[in-house]
Design a protein around this motif. Structure first.
Motif, PDB file in Angstrom:
ATOM      1  N   UNK A 204      -6.708   4.136  10.337  1.00 55.19           N
ATOM      2  CA  UNK A 204      -6.931   3.228   9.220  1.00 55.19           C
ATOM      3  C   UNK A 204      -6.974   1.790   9.723  1.00 55.19           C
ATOM      4  N   UNK A 205      -7.537   0.868   8.933  1.00 52.18           N
ATOM      5  CA  UNK A 205      -7.546  -0.543   9.347  1.00 52.18           C
ATOM      6  C   UNK A 205      -6.120  -1.100   9.437  1.00 52.18           C
ATOM      7  N   UNK A 206      -5.995  -2.239  10.125  1.00 57.64           N
ATOM      8  CA  UNK A 206      -4.661  -2.840  10.280  1.00 57.64           C
ATOM      9  C   UNK A 206      -4.114  -3.382   8.964  1.00 57.64           C
ATOM     10  N   UNK A 207      -5.021  -3.854   8.121  1.00 56.92           N
ATOM     11  CA  UNK A 207      -4.597  -4.327   6.800  1.00 56.92           C
ATOM     12  C   UNK A 207      -5.016  -3.270   5.791  1.00 56.92           C
ATOM     13  N   UNK A 208      -4.029  -2.664   5.154  1.00 60.34           N
ATOM     14  CA  UNK A 208      -4.346  -1.588   4.216  1.00 60.34           C
ATOM     15  C   UNK A 208      -3.996  -1.984   2.784  1.00 60.34           C
ATOM     16  N   UNK A 209      -4.777  -1.434   1.862  1.00 60.62           N
ATOM     17  CA  UNK A 209      -4.523  -1.624   0.428  1.00 60.62           C
ATOM     18  C   UNK A 209      -4.338  -0.216  -0.151  1.00 60.62           C
ATOM     19  N   UNK A 210      -3.844  -0.120  -1.368  1.00 63.73           N
ATOM     20  CA  UNK A 210      -3.744   1.213  -1.969  1.00 63.73           C
ATOM     21  C   UNK A 210      -5.083   1.956  -1.938  1.00 63.73           C
ATOM     22  N   UNK A 211      -6.176   1.258  -2.247  1.00 64.62           N
ATOM     23  CA  UNK A 211      -7.466   1.960  -2.291  1.00 64.62           C
ATOM     24  C   UNK A 211      -7.908   2.427  -0.898  1.00 64.62           C
ATOM     25  N   UNK A 212      -7.591   1.668   0.158  1.00 67.00           N
ATOM     26  CA  UNK A 212      -7.918   2.106   1.530  1.00 67.00           C
ATOM     27  C   UNK A 212      -7.258   3.449   1.802  1.00 67.00           C
TER      28      UNK A 212
ATOM     29  N   UNK B 217      -7.438   9.407   2.181  1.00 68.74           N
ATOM     30  CA  UNK B 217      -6.873  10.718   1.821  1.00 68.74           C
ATOM     31  C   UNK B 217      -7.919  11.598   1.159  1.00 68.74           C
ATOM     32  N   UNK B 218      -8.838  10.985   0.419  1.00 66.18           N
ATOM     33  CA  UNK B 218      -9.907  11.753  -0.239  1.00 66.18           C
ATOM     34  C   UNK B 218     -10.911  12.292   0.788  1.00 66.18           C
ATOM     35  N   UNK B 219     -11.079  11.534   1.887  1.00 64.88           N
ATOM     36  CA  UNK B 219     -12.084  11.889   2.897  1.00 64.88           C
ATOM     37  C   UNK B 219     -11.646  13.052   3.769  1.00 64.88           C
ATOM     38  N   UNK B 220     -10.346  13.146   4.028  1.00 69.25           N
ATOM     39  CA  UNK B 220      -9.861  14.102   5.039  1.00 69.25           C
ATOM     40  C   UNK B 220      -9.524  15.442   4.418  1.00 69.25           C
TER      41      UNK B 220
ATOM     42  N   UNK C  36       0.802  -1.233   0.000  1.00 67.84           N
ATOM     43  CA  UNK C  36       0.000   0.000   0.000  1.00 67.84           C
ATOM     44  C   UNK C  36       0.832   1.279   0.000  1.00 67.84           C
ATOM     45  N   UNK C  37       1.893   1.323   0.805  1.00 68.26           N
ATOM     46  CA  UNK C  37       2.598   2.603   0.957  1.00 68.26           C
ATOM     47  C   UNK C  37       3.644   2.842  -0.122  1.00 68.26           C
ATOM     48  N   UNK C  38       4.152   1.770  -0.719  1.00 64.40           N
ATOM     49  CA  UNK C  38       5.103   1.944  -1.820  1.00 64.40           C
ATOM     50  C   UNK C  38       4.404   2.008  -3.173  1.00 64.40           C
ATOM     51  N   UNK C  39       3.078   1.988  -3.152  1.00 65.96           N
ATOM     52  CA  UNK C  39       2.306   2.023  -4.389  1.00 65.96           C
ATOM     53  C   UNK C  39       2.440   3.405  -5.044  1.00 65.96           C
TER      54      UNK C  39
END
Length: 136
Positions: free
Chosen positions: A119-127, A132-135, A61-64
């Motif tokens: 955020x949830x413990x398991x994150x995906x790029x879309x999470x 980021x879109x919400x905040x 997720x974070x290196x995406x």
């Protein structure tokens, strides 16, 4: 020799990889306060070298590239809270979020009075992108 060299290039031995894309700052309560006073968005990655799901999340997720791009666009301060050695300040920060385990991902908006998003413990790029879109 060539095969070993190729493997080394593809799989660096260091489990936390510093990508060219994200510049991480080391967590401290003072840093978070300073960034919040500056009305910066902040993403905190509570992680450790022994935490397998942390490593997987970071890779997926974070290196995406899309996630990195969005963090840069929004000018998010990227903070890594490395709990590998059970650092007391990080233990305390986890407790403030009602946690005693990792991974934990926290996103602060620009408004210092706004509660952060956990955020949830398991994150995906879309999470990450959706959050980021919400905040603001």
């Amino acid at each position: 020799g060539t095969v070993a060299w190729l493997l080394w290039v593809q799989y660096p031995s260091s489990p936390i990889k510093q990508t060219d894309q994200i510049t991480w700052q080391a967590y401290s309560p003072e840093l978070i306060k300073k960034l919040r006073d500056e009305h910066r968005m902040i993403f905190i990655d509570f992680t450790a070298k022994w935490c397998l799901s942390c490593q997987v999340n970071e890779r997926i997720a974070l290196d995406n590239p899309a996630v990195v791009r969005k963090f840069k666009e929004r000018n998010v301060a990227m903070v890594k809270a490395d709990w590998t050695f059970q650092d007391a300040a990080i233990t305390q920060a986890l407790a403030q979020f009602g946690k005693n385990s990792i991974p934990l991902y926290v996103l602060y908006g620009k408004d210092p009075n706004q509660e952060p998003i956990i955020l949830p413990e398991i994150i995906t790029p879309s999470t990450v992108l959706d959050t980021l879109d919400k905040i603001k």
